[in-house]
Design an enzyme around this catalytic site. Structure first.
Site, PDB file in Angstrom:
ATOM      1  N   ASP B 201      35.857  86.263 -18.505  1.00  0.00           N
ATOM      2  CA  ASP B 201      35.165  87.554 -18.534  1.00  0.00           C
ATOM      3  C   ASP B 201      35.086  88.140 -17.122  1.00  0.00           C
ATOM      4  OD1 ASP B 201      33.188  89.480 -19.973  1.00  0.00           O
ATOM      5  OD2 ASP B 201      32.056  88.776 -18.238  1.00  0.00           O
ATOM      6  N   LYS B 205      36.968  91.683 -15.696  1.00  0.00           N
ATOM      7  CA  LYS B 205      36.246  92.731 -14.977  1.00  0.00           C
ATOM      8  C   LYS B 205      36.806  92.888 -13.561  1.00  0.00           C
ATOM      9  CE  LYS B 205      32.060  92.041 -17.714  1.00  0.00           C
ATOM     10  NZ  LYS B 205      30.810  91.238 -17.803  1.00  0.00           N
TER      11      LYS B 205
END
Lengths: 430, 430
Positions: B201, B205
């Site tokens: 994750d 990002k």
């Protein structure tokens, strides 16, 4: 590629920064925006002065109003500061529907409402990111990032000079006067430092942020102001021992539909993130009803951070020119959801009190009784040992009303066993 | 007043937040933007399910593609996450020139380039503030606030679950597995926590932020990833003793025209502001060539912070509809000033090494010789006492090349006096 002509008014520290960076980063700006920014004209007092810029001398003019009126100037960037000279030039540009970028916080704090109305009436833009904590884009964050949020509170470290002085006092144990003198020598503080250290600069910026948050362009005079000029090392030290750090904050809060606005030194918990904002850095802590807590941190003044904000504003305006979307985000959108200001006596706070008491029996009991009678309960008391007959006593209160504290302090001052003026500082539990 | 009809796809946690807050703050939004936002249609799997929302049941539909195609839907808000279902819906909207708001970081990390091209070709918008650290508006800050800046580096605490776990381990001395289990019980961590704790994750990002900073939509695979699953309490403790705090960071840096991108645990100085970012909070530290250092801090995930970002995006898009200025700020402006990725072996860093060594003469000398031969100089060594024959030794190096560290570690592992695998963590002097 569309070319946008910029007319600069003023070429001091920030103006020179804008020229330098618009030139230096022109490839990047063109690639990112598909537009070419051109510094087309610069109005200055002394046209002959060598400013060390690689720009054609013919670009300089002494005639700012001709610059504003020139049909080939697409954007007017006002960087002279102050009000008397700047205001008519900004008004003239807006009346022509010509967009303005400015870093002038006093102009906006005192005349914002008038200028925003003019911009709206003439379908023009006025952008002013550089006026408050330039590097961190707090104005864009409030106006666009948090557009859906009711703002519950804002705490701002908005004056780099004061934060630098407070950091040096706290970390090096230096006295206010000594740090100020050195900051002036280094160019961090103005020769006439009153605007900074007496809290007015912080108040002007607080006024702008509060107005944006609450949709009413507040009067600067409605903000309570105290500076840091009289802060003593012993209070910074006592605060530290109790777990607090002293910062000069702009404080904006919503209280049952009324807005409190103040700029003064505050004790904040040393463990809070805002307490760690050191030296010349700025930070703004915001609580919005949707987003919760957030903080933006960065440099707020100085050539480069201010330039960064001015360049961003120029590009925002240039995009509006390109897309024919002037006023897409209003310079200021009055909505007056909260137009009432909470008077200072009605605010609630915790307080730090330092009293100098005579070393006699039941003196402290008398003080406690006066506070108790005023509905002020004491959270902690530290009585320091002393060689003299004057005992320094530090009291930290639970939440109390400002009016109650003021009347209690009046009574305490009247006691014959109390020497000098009590020191009163407010505490915010961030 | 102009009314803008919103079609929501997905009404889970964030979708319900958007419905709730658009309704609750409608007066404020209307006053600030002179527009009325209307939740006109919501596509969900189960139309019958009671979501506790005060909205007419007829607004729900099971047919997302009809919602996308409906002529009265002005903005499509995609909140189902994942790629397979979301991608064709987003493509369909963009092909119709219909603006899209999404919080879907994987979709963008893997297919951003294609979607942005579609948006541009069809003069439409795709906004995605909620995909990275929603509450803090980092995407707007990079694209607009720092538009004039070359970005030198970005450090991001981008995953709230990991930061929560690391905070608990550091502050309470709890083990990774125990904190993870509790976080799952409290709903802070997913039942399948791999995407978070293995760093993916954060990598997605990081990919989005790096792409925005450097004008090249980078492949997710070009990002080096390590998670926090194997972090041991003793390393957090050792780091702390040496003055460091361990954070999972997305790291993006410019190195002589090449971009390094990585997501892994890092030792950062405990005195740095980013080290103080605790619990589920996100923060992004940026250095731009004009602005210098800045940091944005706030909540990055969860219903409300994500909703705050989605609502801001909806309003940005709605303003573009109102002003007929779609694509005013491109969803992504490729400029490829820096398209080359620095391979991981070529990065430089300082390193923390923990070795388990046999308690014999000249073992440490051998280690030091291997490191010296690889051009790695040692900044500090701590050899801990131990009851067993295995001595834990912590070495902190000066700046070295990743390739050199790797080859030295291979040689060290081959020594018969070294037990188990050496622990290697990188250090960033923020």
């Amino acid at each position: 590629m569309r070319k946008v002509n910029i007319g600069l008014i003023g070429c001091g520290n920030v103006g020179a920064g804008v020229v330098k960076w618009v030139q230096k980063n022109s490839d990047l700006i063109e690639a990112r925006c598909n537009m070419q920014l051109e510094i087309a004209k610069i109005a200055v007092k002394n046209v002959q002065k060598d400013r060390g810029l690689s720009i054609d001398q013919s670009i300089f003019t002494a005639d700012a109003s001709t610059l504003v009126n020139a049909p080939d100037i697409d954007i007017v960037v006002e960087l002279i500061g102050g009000i008397d000279e700047a205001k008519p030039l900004v008004i003239s540009a807006l009346k022509q529907g010509k967009p303005v970028v400015t870093a002038n916080k006093s102009l906006l704090a005192f005349h914002g409402a008038e200028l925003f109305k003019l911009a709206e009436d003439n379908n023009s833009d006025i952008y002013y990111e550089a006026s408050v904590a330039g590097g961190i884009s707090i104005i864009k964050y409030l106006k666009e990032g948090l557009v859906g949020n009711h703002i519950n509170l804002i705490y701002g470290i908005l004056n780099g000079t004061c934060n630098y002085i407070l950091t040096r006092m706290a970390q090096n144990g230096e006295k206010f006067d000594d740090v100020l003198k050195e900051a002036q020598k280094l160019g961090f503080a103005e020769a006439d430092p009153g605007l900074d250290i007496d809290g007015h600069d912080t108040a002007h910026k607080t006024c702008i942020l509060a107005s944006l948050a609450y949709g009413e362009w507040f009067e600067v005079d409605s903000i309570y102001v105290e500076g840091i000029r009289n802060l003593e090392l012993q209070d910074i030290h006592n605060a530290s021992e109790a777990g607090y750090t002293i910062k000069l904050l702009g404080i904006i809060k919503l209280n049952s539909g009324r807005v409190q606005m103040r700029a003064h030194p505050v004790l904040v918990p040393s463990t809070s993130l805002i307490a760690k904002v050191d030296n010349e850095f700025n930070a703004v802590w915001v609580n919005g009803d949707i987003v919760g807590d957030a903080m933006l941190y960065g440099r707020g003044a100085g050539q480069d951070p201010t330039t960064s904000a001015v360049v961003a504003d120029i590009i925002d305006v240039a995009l509006n020119i390109k897309c024919n979307s002037a006023n897409r985000v209003a310079a200021f959108q009055p909505h007056k959801s909260y137009s009432k200001v909470l008077p200072m006596p009605e605010i609630s706070s915790r307080y730090y009190l330092r009293l100098s008491l005579e070393d006699k029996p039941s003196v402290l009991a008398n003080i406690a009784r006066i506070l108790g009678d005023a509905n002020i309960s004491i959270a902690s008391v530290v009585q320091k040992e002393s060689d003299s007959n004057k005992l320094p006593v530090i009291l930290i209160t639970h939440t109390a009303k400002e009016a109650d504290i003021n009347s209690a302090i009046e009574k305490i001052e009247d006691l014959s066993v109390v020497h000098g003026n009590p020191i009163i500082l407010r505490i915010e539990d961030i």
